[in-house]
Each structure stands twice: as C-alpha cells, then as structure tokens.
Design an enzyme around this catalytic site. Structure first.
Site, PDB file in Angstrom:
ATOM      1  CB  CYS A 115       2.453 -10.212  -3.254  1.00  0.00           C
ATOM      2  SG  CYS A 115       1.395 -10.798  -1.898  1.00  0.00           S
ATOM      3  CG  HIS A 209       3.197  -5.945  -1.303  1.00  0.00           C
ATOM      4  ND1 HIS A 209       2.448  -5.794  -2.450  1.00  0.00           N
ATOM      5  CD2 HIS A 209       2.658  -6.991  -0.633  1.00  0.00           C
ATOM      6  CE1 HIS A 209       1.484  -6.699  -2.471  1.00  0.00           C
ATOM      7  NE2 HIS A 209       1.587  -7.440  -1.382  1.00  0.00           N
ATOM      8  CD  GLU A 211       3.950  -3.028  -3.978  1.00  0.00           C
ATOM      9  OE1 GLU A 211       2.839  -3.405  -3.556  1.00  0.00           O
ATOM     10  OE2 GLU A 211       4.930  -3.798  -4.102  1.00  0.00           O
TER      11      GLU A 211
END
Length: 227
Positions: A115, A209, A211
C-alpha cells in the site's frame, strides 16, 4: 543462510497509543504483518523510524524488507502541493522508509512495498501519486475487496497468475511510474495495483493489503527470494 530468513518490517510511530494503564508514544504495527511473514516461512523484525543514515547498516542485517502501509506520503516528496483530502505528513517515517528502500535496492535485498510502501517505492524512483481516488476505501476503517488482474510475464504474474480478489483500503494511487518501474497488475478501473523493478534482484509493490487476507503467495515469494 540456514534457517528462516529475517524479514524487517517498517512500523508506525504514533503519539497517544493506549494499552493497559498506559498512554504513550509507541512504535506499532498491525499484527497481520508479522503474522503474514511468519506464516510464509520468515522471521519478522519490527523496524521503527530511525535516522536515515542508519538505513544501510539496518538493511545489511536483513534478508528481506517489507515497507508497510500507513499514512499518506507527503506530496513535497514528489514535487506536488498538498490537496485538501491528503492526510497530515509523517515526515520522520517518510525519510526513514525512503532511506530503507534506497538501501535495499543498492544492496540487492529483496523488497516488498505494501500500500503506502508501494507508493513510496514509486516516489523513491522519481514517480508521482494521485492524491485522491474514489472506490478503494468506501467505508472509513473497513477493508473492502476488489479484483486485481496480473500483467502476463511479470514477477507478480509468476507468483499469482490468475485474477484475484484482494483486501484493499487506500485513497491514493500511483500516477506517473518511477524510473525503471513496470506496472504488473491493475484494478478494473485502471488503477495500478502492483509495480516491480525488473532491474532489481527482487522488488515488488502491491497496492492492496495481503496481511488482511489468506493468500500467502506474494510474501512467500519475498521469503523465498530472501532465502
């Protein structure tokens, strides 16, 4: 090297963080980042902002580097004036992470920007950003999802060859690509969703993202390169 590679992850530096009875300045990182590195086979090390002159020595101790998401890059970094919807600057973090990126590219240390980290990679190489787009952060504080399509023949497409739905939350995006960077994935609206540097040993940025999702392939690619 033997064993799990050491992957450094840049962190926030926030005033007024709260835990237990404490409210103090803190270097912090959403737990999804270290967990993603660990699930992908790496050892995770948090890298709080430091003096930029220490970046090369820091990177020299790492096998791989992740530049995490976070606040908007200060527009002066890419020669623009701040627009009303751009967030407040995080100058200490900008300086530190740009120095980490430069050091990783110079040393050939595998690098992943997530990002904001992808946007900083673009800025580090002379690119610019769009300061506000619609449709990629529709609800404040809530990750959305949209499809990302890889560009065939790229590093990213080698990791994720099919169109996928990814977790996303951003309101800025890559505009002009930095020197040597290649766009390697797009959203349906034409937003650049991944960039890579073909002349580097392994350097990739993704606008979403990972994660916040279950797909390990991008970070496993970083960990494999770091091994």
């Amino acid at each position: 090297m033997a064993g799990r590679p050491l992957i450094g992850i840049s962190t926030y530096l926030e005033a007024g963080a709260r835990w237990g009875v404490w409210e103090l300045e803190a270097a912090l990182l959403p737990a999804g980042y270290p967990r993603l590195v660990q699930r992908s086979g790496g050892l995770a090390a948090m890298l709080p902002p430091d003096a930029p002159e220490h970046a090369a020595a820091t990177v020299a101790r790492l096998d791989g580097l992740v530049i995490a998401g976070g606040p908007d890059v200060e527009p002066v970094r890419y020669g623009a004036e701040r627009e009303p919807r751009t967030g407040p600057p995080a100058r200490e973090r900008d300086a530190w992470e740009l120095a980490l990126i430069d050091a990783a590219l110079a040393a050939g240390v595998p690098l992943l920007g997530i990002c904001r980290g992808m946007q900083l990679l673009n800025v580090a190489l002379g690119g610019t950003l769009v300061q506000h787009i619609e449709g990629h952060a529709e609800v404040v504080g809530v990750f959305g999802r949209h499809a990302v399509k890889p560009v065939p023949g790229t590093l990213y497409a080698g990791l994720v060859p099919e169109e996928t739905s990814v977790p996303t939350y951003h309101h800025q995006a890559v505009d002009r690509l930095g020197t040597g960077l290649l766009a390697s994935a797009y959203a349906a609206d034409g937003t650049v969703e991944a960039v890579e540097l073909p002349t580097a040993d392994w350097a990739l940025g993704v606008q979403w993202h990972p994660e916040m999702g279950a797909d390990l392939r991008v970070v496993r690619g970083l960990v494999t390169a770091a091994s």
